[in-house]
Write a protein that holds these residues in place. Structure first.
Motif, short mmCIF file in Angstrom:
data_model
loop_
_atom_site.label_atom_id
_atom_site.label_comp_id
_atom_site.label_asym_id
_atom_site.label_seq_id
_atom_site.Cartn_x
_atom_site.Cartn_y
_atom_site.Cartn_z
N GLU A 28 8.22 4.02 3.68
CA GLU A 28 6.76 4.13 3.66
C GLU A 28 6.12 2.76 3.87
OE1 GLU A 28 3.27 5.66 0.58
OE2 GLU A 28 5.24 5.05 -0.18
N PRO A 34 0.82 -1.22 0.00
CA PRO A 34 0.00 0.00 0.00
C PRO A 34 0.85 1.27 0.00
CG PRO A 34 0.08 -0.96 2.19
CD PRO A 34 0.73 -1.95 1.27
N THR A 35 0.18 2.38 -0.27
CA THR A 35 0.85 3.67 -0.25
C THR A 35 -0.01 4.69 0.49
OG1 THR A 35 1.92 5.36 -1.64
CG2 THR A 35 -0.14 4.39 -2.46
N ASP A 36 0.63 5.71 1.04
CA ASP A 36 -0.07 6.77 1.76
C ASP A 36 0.56 8.09 1.34
OD1 ASP A 36 -0.74 8.76 3.66
OD2 ASP A 36 -1.20 7.25 5.16
N PRO A 37 -0.12 8.87 0.50
CA PRO A 37 0.47 10.12 -0.01
C PRO A 37 0.95 11.07 1.08
CG PRO A 37 -1.52 9.57 -1.22
CD PRO A 37 -1.46 8.62 -0.07
N ALA A 38 0.20 11.17 2.19
CA ALA A 38 0.59 12.08 3.26
C ALA A 38 1.89 11.61 3.91
CB ALA A 38 -0.52 12.17 4.31
N LEU A 39 1.98 10.31 4.18
CA LEU A 39 3.20 9.76 4.76
C LEU A 39 4.36 9.91 3.80
CD1 LEU A 39 4.81 8.18 6.87
CD2 LEU A 39 3.88 6.06 5.86
N ARG A 40 4.12 9.62 2.53
CA ARG A 40 5.18 9.75 1.53
C ARG A 40 5.69 11.18 1.49
NH1 ARG A 40 6.00 7.59 -3.86
NH2 ARG A 40 4.86 5.77 -3.15
N THR A 84 6.65 1.45 7.44
CA THR A 84 5.81 2.17 8.39
C THR A 84 4.35 1.75 8.29
OG1 THR A 84 7.30 4.08 8.23
CG2 THR A 84 5.12 4.47 9.19
N LEU A 85 3.86 1.56 7.08
CA LEU A 85 2.45 1.23 6.88
C LEU A 85 2.11 -0.22 7.25
CD1 LEU A 85 1.68 3.00 3.47
CD2 LEU A 85 0.78 3.62 5.72
N THR A 86 3.02 -1.13 6.92
CA THR A 86 2.71 -2.55 7.06
C THR A 86 3.33 -3.20 8.30
OG1 THR A 86 4.61 -3.32 5.76
CG2 THR A 86 2.60 -2.73 4.56
#
Length: 335
Positions: free
Chosen positions: A174, A125-131, A177-179
């Motif tokens: 990223e 997955p991806t998170d634009p804010a985190l990126r 952190t997400l997974t």
């Protein structure tokens, strides 16, 4: 009997033509498509962009001989190229081409894009804010600090990513952190989705460097600077991916008055040679590739021989072909 233009039955489900930039992939892919009744699927990340033609060596429409080409001109220069988006689109193209009874032929040198299309790979997955936050930290703290952070969290991933490759470092952080899982655990396994033959074009270092130098000079003669001038009002500077493309970045510097054309041409050639070395390293690690001499006068015939022979030997349960006997076709180490 080898298929010809009068016998379009495809000998294998999927064919991929890979290798370094300027090795001749586009020409071979087109020849195979003509001979096998196939359609080409682009696997070059920069050729996804509309209007980026000269600097990416995109095959002009008039030279495609009526062969359909997919995944070209699908992004605006302001959009970020995404492996996940490409995976969905390229796999849909391959499925549609196969449903038409034709041979999908993937052509390109973007290694991860090719593997996303061909291999069993789940895109994390991806998170634009985190990126965005990680990118800001990279600007403030520097590439080495971010790479050191990744080394603490995921040593295996850090070992496989150069500290200067900030984009990959940020993406790895990223995902971790997400997974909560190592980024290295998300890398694709070398298992094809369906029967696939991968052909690699090998060229000696000296010849490849000469080809790159000639290609870069030809791009500038053919109007790369004017192409870039026309893309600036469309947002080329703001494009996260497109603005970093080799040749385009250097052309912008000329238009901005911070570089001369001569210096930009020389830097573009140097950067392209470095990129070619990285491509060679990436593809050299894949034992499934059958390597062919790009300068062989009978290159197309050799490629057809491999494709036809492999079609008879694919394991239908895994999609994986057996390795070439005795390591035949191994890519030499050019240093």
């Amino acid at each position: 009997m080898r298929p010809t233009s009068t016998s379009p039955e495809p000998p294998a489900s999927v064919i991929a033509v890979v290798g370094a930039t300027a090795s001749g992939k586009s020409d071979l892919g087109l020849e195979l498509a003509q001979r096998l009744g196939g359609e080409v699927v682009n696997a070059d990340a920069m050729q996804l962009y509309r209007g980026m033609d000269i600097g990416t060596a995109k095959l002009p429409v008039g030279e495609r001989h009526g062969i359909p080409h997919h995944e070209l001109d699908v992004l605006e220069v302001t959009e970020e190229a995404s492996v996940a988006r490409y995976q969905v689109a390229a796999r849909a193209d391959v499925a549609a081409i196969r449903a038409r009874g034709r041979a999908p032929i993937l052509v390109g040198g973007s290694g991860l894009y090719l593997r996303a299309a061909l291999d069993r790979l789940d895109i994390p997955p991806t998170d634009p804010a985190l990126r965005s936050r990680l990118e800001e930290e990279a600007l403030e703290q520097g590439a080495s600090v971010m790479h050191a952070r990744l080394a603490r969290l995921d040593p295996a991933a850090a070992a496989g990513i150069l500290p200067a490759n900030v984009r990959r470092v940020v993406r790895a952080l990223e995902v971790v952190t997400l997974t909560g899982r190592p980024f290295s655990a998300t890398m694709p396994t070398r298992r094809f989705l369906c029967p696939t033959t991968m052909l690699g074009l090998r060229v000696s270092r000296e010849v490849l460097d000469e080809r790159i130098d000639r290609r870069v000079e030809r791009m500038w003669r053919d109007g790369l600077l004017e192409e870039v001038r026309g893309l600036l009002p469309l947002g080329l500077r703001e494009g996260f991916t497109a603005s970093r493309a080799i040749g385009y970045r250097q052309a912008v510097e000329v238009l901005d008055g911070v570089s001369t054309a001569e210096a930009a041409i020389a830097e573009t050639a140097r950067a392209t040679r470095r990129y070619a070395r990285r491509q060679e390293s990436w593809f050299r690690a894949d034992p499934r590739i059958v390597w062919l001499d790009a300068q062989a006068p009978d290159l197309v015939e050799r490629a057809l021989d491999v494709v036809c022979a492999r079609a008879l030997r694919h394991d239908p349960s895994t999609g994986d072909p057996p390795p070439p006997p005795g390591g035949a076709g191994a890519m030499p180490d050019n240093g």
